[in-house]
Write a protein that holds these residues in place. Structure first.
Motif, PDB file in Angstrom:
ATOM      1  N   ALA A 166       0.837  -1.204   0.000  1.00 44.94           N
ATOM      2  CA  ALA A 166       0.000   0.000   0.000  1.00 44.94           C
ATOM      3  C   ALA A 166       0.871   1.252   0.000  1.00 44.94           C
ATOM      4  CB  ALA A 166      -0.925  -0.007   1.208  1.00 44.94           C
ATOM      5  N   VAL A 167       1.932   1.237   0.793  1.00 46.98           N
ATOM      6  CA  VAL A 167       2.828   2.394   0.842  1.00 46.98           C
ATOM      7  C   VAL A 167       3.492   2.607  -0.520  1.00 46.98           C
ATOM      8  CG1 VAL A 167       4.934   3.332   1.877  1.00 46.98           C
ATOM      9  CG2 VAL A 167       3.217   2.231   3.324  1.00 46.98           C
ATOM     10  N   ALA A 168       3.836   1.511  -1.188  1.00 50.26           N
ATOM     11  CA  ALA A 168       4.438   1.622  -2.523  1.00 50.26           C
ATOM     12  C   ALA A 168       3.461   2.242  -3.510  1.00 50.26           C
ATOM     13  CB  ALA A 168       4.892   0.252  -3.013  1.00 50.26           C
ATOM     14  N   ARG A 169       2.174   1.936  -3.348  1.00 48.03           N
ATOM     15  CA  ARG A 169       1.162   2.523  -4.237  1.00 48.03           C
ATOM     16  C   ARG A 169       1.064   4.024  -4.002  1.00 48.03           C
ATOM     17  NH1 ARG A 169       0.943   1.110  -8.226  1.00 48.03           N
ATOM     18  NH2 ARG A 169       2.861   0.090  -7.682  1.00 48.03           N
ATOM     19  N   GLY A 221      -3.480  -1.501   3.819  1.00 46.39           N
ATOM     20  CA  GLY A 221      -2.154  -1.437   4.398  1.00 46.39           C
ATOM     21  C   GLY A 221      -2.157  -1.658   5.892  1.00 46.39           C
ATOM     22  N   GLN A 222      -3.199  -1.179   6.560  1.00 47.45           N
ATOM     23  CA  GLN A 222      -3.322  -1.403   8.002  1.00 47.45           C
ATOM     24  C   GLN A 222      -3.572  -2.873   8.311  1.00 47.45           C
ATOM     25  OE1 GLN A 222      -6.412   1.489   8.854  1.00 47.45           O
ATOM     26  NE2 GLN A 222      -4.938   2.910   9.769  1.00 47.45           N
ATOM     27  N   PRO A 225      -7.930   5.787   8.939  1.00 47.87           N
ATOM     28  CA  PRO A 225      -7.617   5.677   7.510  1.00 47.87           C
ATOM     29  C   PRO A 225      -8.202   6.836   6.704  1.00 47.87           C
ATOM     30  CG  PRO A 225      -9.234   4.026   8.158  1.00 47.87           C
ATOM     31  CD  PRO A 225      -8.708   4.636   9.414  1.00 47.87           C
ATOM     32  N   THR A 226      -9.357   7.317   7.121  1.00 47.45           N
ATOM     33  CA  THR A 226      -9.959   8.452   6.410  1.00 47.45           C
ATOM     34  C   THR A 226      -9.130   9.716   6.597  1.00 47.45           C
ATOM     35  OG1 THR A 226     -12.179   7.530   6.681  1.00 47.45           O
ATOM     36  CG2 THR A 226     -12.031   9.873   6.179  1.00 47.45           C
ATOM     37  N   ALA A 227      -8.666   9.937   7.832  1.00 42.84           N
ATOM     38  CA  ALA A 227      -7.839  11.117   8.103  1.00 42.84           C
ATOM     39  C   ALA A 227      -6.530  11.046   7.335  1.00 42.84           C
ATOM     40  CB  ALA A 227      -7.569  11.239   9.597  1.00 42.84           C
ATOM     41  N   LEU A 228      -5.918   9.855   7.268  1.00 45.91           N
ATOM     42  CA  LEU A 228      -4.679   9.694   6.504  1.00 45.91           C
ATOM     43  C   LEU A 228      -4.928   9.932   5.013  1.00 45.91           C
ATOM     44  CD1 LEU A 228      -3.112   6.554   8.246  1.00 45.91           C
ATOM     45  CD2 LEU A 228      -2.225   8.896   8.294  1.00 45.91           C
ATOM     46  N   ALA A 229      -6.062   9.429   4.527  1.00 52.46           N
ATOM     47  CA  ALA A 229      -6.402   9.633   3.116  1.00 52.46           C
ATOM     48  C   ALA A 229      -6.553  11.121   2.811  1.00 52.46           C
ATOM     49  CB  ALA A 229      -7.690   8.886   2.770  1.00 52.46           C
ATOM     50  N   LEU A 285       2.677   7.555   7.281  1.00 52.94           N
ATOM     51  CA  LEU A 285       1.853   6.363   7.122  1.00 52.94           C
ATOM     52  C   LEU A 285       2.437   5.146   7.830  1.00 52.94           C
ATOM     53  CD1 LEU A 285       0.988   6.470   3.305  1.00 52.94           C
ATOM     54  CD2 LEU A 285      -0.426   7.257   5.194  1.00 52.94           C
ATOM     55  N   CYS A 286       3.744   5.049   7.825  1.00 44.58           N
ATOM     56  CA  CYS A 286       4.399   3.819   8.237  1.00 44.58           C
ATOM     57  C   CYS A 286       4.332   3.591   9.745  1.00 44.58           C
ATOM     58  CB  CYS A 286       5.851   3.810   7.775  1.00 44.58           C
ATOM     59  SG  CYS A 286       6.002   3.819   5.979  1.00 44.58           S
ATOM     60  N   ARG A 287       4.312   2.334  10.109  1.00 44.45           N
ATOM     61  CA  ARG A 287       4.337   1.953  11.523  1.00 44.45           C
ATOM     62  C   ARG A 287       5.671   2.341  12.135  1.00 44.45           C
ATOM     63  NH1 ARG A 287       1.171  -3.059  13.106  1.00 44.45           N
ATOM     64  NH2 ARG A 287       2.761  -3.078  14.685  1.00 44.45           N
ATOM     65  N   ALA A 288       5.626   2.728  13.374  1.00 44.43           N
ATOM     66  CA  ALA A 288       6.875   3.023  14.074  1.00 44.43           C
ATOM     67  C   ALA A 288       7.666   1.738  14.277  1.00 44.43           C
ATOM     68  CB  ALA A 288       6.572   3.657  15.430  1.00 44.43           C
ATOM     69  N   LYS A 289       8.968   1.829  14.120  1.00 44.58           N
ATOM     70  CA  LYS A 289       9.821   0.648  14.289  1.00 44.58           C
ATOM     71  C   LYS A 289       9.917   0.278  15.778  1.00 44.58           C
ATOM     72  CE  LYS A 289      10.893   0.512   9.896  1.00 44.58           C
ATOM     73  NZ  LYS A 289      10.409  -0.557   9.035  1.00 44.58           N
TER      74      LYS A 289
END
Length: 198
Positions: free
Chosen positions: A78-81, A140-141, A152-156, A193-197
């Motif tokens: 999803a992140v790649a998209r 992606g989630q 997801p809506t807020a991120l979108a 977007l990405c999860r924290a490591k």
């Protein structure tokens, strides 16, 4: 020479290119007559007014959003998209020799909030992107790639805003620093977007 038979969509496509280059206010009826090869009477009979023709042209431009929706619906990360979409926007801005930018972004700045019908059409465009991005981010989630503690809506909506920001920056900055400016925006947007490591 004016063509006796025409399809309204063809005329709207020709008009769209003129509005895109000049903006709504700066486009005259004569510009549209010359650009569409139609008579004034044909334009008025078909679209009623310059404003009516502009709405039709904006709807035709909205159809191009289907290509973006298809890109976002492709399989894989999803992140790649999202990265592919933002990189495509940046590339469009960096290679736009005509400096026309995006018709939706241009129109939002010129008429958004001041013209109710046009604002409604802009909203349809942004909503289409938002819905497609929301579905992608939810995917992606579910795959554990995107942080699940964010809406997801807020991120979108943030990514839609990022797209428009890239469009405006692309037109507002020129020169050797322009690619880095756009890439910086993309990197920060993707990081959000990405999860924290762990």
């Amino acid at each position: 020479m004016h063509i006796p038979h025409f399809h309204p969509d063809d005329a709207a496509d020709a008009a769209m290119r003129i509005f895109w280059q000049k903006g709504y206010a700066a486009t005259s009826i004569q510009d549209l007559v010359e650009g569409t090869s139609l008579s004034r009477s044909s334009l008025y009979n078909t679209f009623e007014s310059k404003h009516g023709l502009f709405q039709h042209a904006l709807r035709r431009y909205h159809g191009q959003t289907a290509a973006i929706v298809a890109l976002l619906a492709e399989d894989g990360s999803a992140v790649a998209r999202v990265r592919a979409l933002l990189q495509q926007i940046a590339t469009d801005e960096l290679t736009d020799a005509s400096c026309c930018g995006c018709l939706v972004a241009n129109t939002a700045l010129e008429l958004g909030g001041r013209d109710s019908m046009v604002t409604s059409l802009l909203g349809e465009h942004f909503n289409t992107l938002e819905v497609a991005l929301t579905a992608l981010i939810q995917r992606g989630q579910q795959q554990g790639e995107i942080s699940a503690d964010k809406s997801p809506t807020a991120l979108a909506r943030f990514i839609v805003a990022t797209i428009q920001g890239l469009r405006v920056l692309g037109r507002g900055y020129r020169g050797v620093e322009q690619p880095q400016r756009l890439n910086d925006v993309i990197d920060i947007a993707l990081a959000s977007l990405c999860r924290a490591k762990a």
